[in-house]
Scaffold this motif. Structure first.
Motif, PDB file in Angstrom:
ATOM      1  N   ASN A 129      -6.313   6.815   3.008  1.00  0.00           N
ATOM      2  CA  ASN A 129      -5.473   6.223   1.966  1.00  0.00           C
ATOM      3  C   ASN A 129      -4.305   7.153   1.658  1.00  0.00           C
ATOM      4  OD1 ASN A 129      -8.518   5.193   0.732  1.00  0.00           O
ATOM      5  ND2 ASN A 129      -6.918   3.732   1.136  1.00  0.00           N
ATOM      6  N   GLY A 130      -3.135   6.549   1.540  1.00  0.00           N
ATOM      7  CA  GLY A 130      -1.959   7.332   1.174  1.00  0.00           C
ATOM      8  C   GLY A 130      -1.300   8.054   2.341  1.00  0.00           C
ATOM      9  N   GLY A 182       0.533   6.825   4.746  1.00  0.00           N
ATOM     10  CA  GLY A 182       1.869   6.313   5.071  1.00  0.00           C
ATOM     11  C   GLY A 182       1.847   5.068   5.947  1.00  0.00           C
ATOM     12  N   LYS A 183       0.691   4.459   6.094  1.00  0.00           N
ATOM     13  CA  LYS A 183       0.556   3.291   6.979  1.00  0.00           C
ATOM     14  C   LYS A 183       1.345   2.081   6.441  1.00  0.00           C
ATOM     15  CE  LYS A 183      -3.985   3.190   6.592  1.00  0.00           C
ATOM     16  NZ  LYS A 183      -4.203   4.234   5.580  1.00  0.00           N
ATOM     17  N   THR A 184       1.097   1.746   5.183  1.00  0.00           N
ATOM     18  CA  THR A 184       1.783   0.586   4.600  1.00  0.00           C
ATOM     19  C   THR A 184       3.289   0.828   4.523  1.00  0.00           C
ATOM     20  OG1 THR A 184      -0.192  -0.011   3.362  1.00  0.00           O
ATOM     21  CG2 THR A 184       1.890  -0.913   2.555  1.00  0.00           C
ATOM     22  N   THR A 185       3.673   2.040   4.200  1.00  0.00           N
ATOM     23  CA  THR A 185       5.110   2.369   4.128  1.00  0.00           C
ATOM     24  C   THR A 185       5.768   2.091   5.483  1.00  0.00           C
ATOM     25  OG1 THR A 185       4.667   4.052   2.459  1.00  0.00           O
ATOM     26  CG2 THR A 185       6.757   4.223   3.638  1.00  0.00           C
TER      27      THR A 185
HETATM   28  P1  ATP Z   1      -3.566   2.812   1.962  1.00  0.00           P
HETATM   29  O1  ATP Z   1      -4.616   2.990   3.013  1.00  0.00           O
HETATM   30  O2  ATP Z   1      -4.048   3.175   0.605  1.00  0.00           O
HETATM   31  O3  ATP Z   1      -2.853   1.502   2.020  1.00  0.00           O
HETATM   32  P2  ATP Z   1      -1.264   4.020   3.247  1.00  0.00           P
HETATM   33  O4  ATP Z   1      -1.565   4.896   4.399  1.00  0.00           O
HETATM   34  O5  ATP Z   1      -0.824   2.638   3.528  1.00  0.00           O
HETATM   35  O6  ATP Z   1      -2.501   3.985   2.250  1.00  0.00           O
HETATM   36  P3  ATP Z   1       1.196   4.255   1.767  1.00  0.00           P
HETATM   37  O7  ATP Z   1       0.908   3.095   0.864  1.00  0.00           O
HETATM   38  O8  ATP Z   1       2.184   4.066   2.845  1.00  0.00           O
HETATM   39  O9  ATP Z   1      -0.160   4.801   2.397  1.00  0.00           O
HETATM   40  O10 ATP Z   1       1.630   5.477   0.844  1.00  0.00           O
HETATM   41  C1  ATP Z   1       2.112   6.733   1.336  1.00  0.00           C
HETATM   42  C2  ATP Z   1       2.498   7.631   0.160  1.00  0.00           C
HETATM   43  O11 ATP Z   1       3.654   7.114  -0.486  1.00  0.00           O
HETATM   44  C3  ATP Z   1       1.429   7.744  -0.912  1.00  0.00           C
HETATM   45  O12 ATP Z   1       1.470   9.062  -1.437  1.00  0.00           O
HETATM   46  C4  ATP Z   1       1.888   6.763  -1.968  1.00  0.00           C
HETATM   47  O13 ATP Z   1       1.408   7.125  -3.238  1.00  0.00           O
HETATM   48  C5  ATP Z   1       3.396   6.858  -1.859  1.00  0.00           C
HETATM   49  N1  ATP Z   1       4.085   5.596  -2.214  1.00  0.00           N
HETATM   50  C6  ATP Z   1       3.965   4.424  -1.590  1.00  0.00           C
HETATM   51  N2  ATP Z   1       4.775   3.469  -2.151  1.00  0.00           N
HETATM   52  C7  ATP Z   1       5.398   4.097  -3.190  1.00  0.00           C
HETATM   53  C8  ATP Z   1       6.370   3.682  -4.169  1.00  0.00           C
HETATM   54  N3  ATP Z   1       6.851   2.441  -4.191  1.00  0.00           N
HETATM   55  N4  ATP Z   1       6.784   4.595  -5.060  1.00  0.00           N
HETATM   56  C9  ATP Z   1       6.328   5.871  -5.037  1.00  0.00           C
HETATM   57  N5  ATP Z   1       5.420   6.325  -4.140  1.00  0.00           N
HETATM   58  C10 ATP Z   1       4.967   5.465  -3.227  1.00  0.00           C
END
Ligand code: ATP
Length: 282
Positions: free
Chosen positions: A38-39, A41-44
């Motif tokens: 989690n966190g 950067g996958k969704t980003t």
């Molecule tokens: P998950 O498995 O929880 O979906 P992830 O790998 O998809 O996690 P992301 O959602 O891409 O992770 O987040 C990457 C980092 O960027 C995290 O630290 C998150 O808190 C931060 N982040 C994501 N979106 C935002 C936003 N809109 N504003 C500020 N920080 C953000």
């Protein structure tokens, strides 16, 4: 030509560095999985590539289309299955598909034809005129996936497509995803279920704290550690050692068997590789 080419993608949210310079390529018709906690950067990454967020820096191409330079063209090439189910529960399955098709500029005739075909493909045709509210969680996920295919994208982005589903329904969705790939679609999948990536992916990238740690086929990532693992439960915790073959693993286990320890011999899996390369558990 690569279906997806990403060069040095950076995303900063104020002081938070969500992506710290990510680069990768996906050949056509490959299923590429982004695996990370989690966190990570996958969704980003998916939000940037599907045009929902601008990167701070970096470039991306779908075939020869510049994703940030020609966003409309890029959007036509890509289908997005978001992590949250954003279907309209009060509308029917068909109406949900219709709205999506109209947003992509398809004719009603074309939408009708594609909707029938995709509802059949996902075993949802008998429910066509039912409200989405009446569907189970697994059916809603299947609808979400075929909605993204309505405009015939060449690349499909799947963000945690099986999160929160029971193992039977997850496996059924894996079958659907594989069949979509077999029809010629390139798939970018994010997941934090390691067995999902091991089952589905041709190539896997481990992502941690906004960086790709390593990328290869699941088989090659596992082979870097060995074929067999020996788990030893100690007072201080679990210790795992990796061996090239069963004989070496058994020899090591036998040497320890005099001591009162719990010892297990098993095959190395992708989770071992993840823990080894990222230094932590998903
Ligand atoms: P998950 O498995 O929880 O979906 P992830 O790998 O998809 O996690 P992301 O959602 O891409 O992770 O987040 C990457 C980092 O960027 C995290 O630290 C998150 O808190 C931060 N982040 C994501 N979106 C935002 C936003 N809109 N504003 C500020 N920080 C953000």
């Amino acid at each position: 030509m690569d279906a997806v080419r990403v060069e040095n993608l950076v995303k900063e949210y104020g002081p938070i560095k969500a992506l710290r310079g990510i680069s990768f390529r996906i050949a056509p018709q490959i299923l590429f999985a982004f695996l990370g906690p989690n966190g990570a950067g996958k969704t980003t990454t998916i939000r940037i590539l599907s045009g929902l967020t601008r990167p701070t820096a970096g470039r991306a191409f779908f075939f020869d289309v510049d994703v940030f330079g020609e966003p409309v063209k890029a959007k036509r090439l890509a289908g997005l299955v978001p992590q949250t189910i954003n279907l309209d529960l009060e509308l029917t399955l068909y109406e949900n598909l219709l709205i999506h098709g109209l947003l992509f500029g398809l004719s009603q005739r074309e939408i009708r034809r594609r909707a029938e075909e995709l509802l059949t493909f996902a075993d949802l045709l008998p429910r066509k005129n039912h409200k989405v509210r009446t569907l189970s969680g697994g059916m809603r996920r299947r609808l979400l996936i075929i909605r993204a295919l309505l405009h015939q994208p060449k690349i499909l982005f799947l963000d945690e497509p099986t999160v929160g589903l029971d193992p039977h329904i997850r496996r059924r969705l894996w079958g659907l995803i594989k069949r979509i790939q077999q029809r010629g679609t390139t798939i970018f999948l994010t997941t934090h279920y390691i067995e999902e990536a091991e089952f589905l992916a041709d190539r896997v990238a481990f992502i941690d704290r906004g960086q790709i740690v390593i990328e290869d086929t699941p088989k090659a990532l596992i082979a870097r550690l060995g074929e067999f693992a020996v788990d030893v439960v100690k007072e201080e915790g679990l210790e795992t050692k990796y061996f090239r073959n069963r004989e070496e693993a058994e020899k090591f286990a036998l040497e320890l068997s005099g001591q009162s320890q719990t010892i297990t011999i098993r095959r190395v899996n992708l989770e071992d590789a993840f823990v080894y390369f990222t230094g932590r558990k998903v």
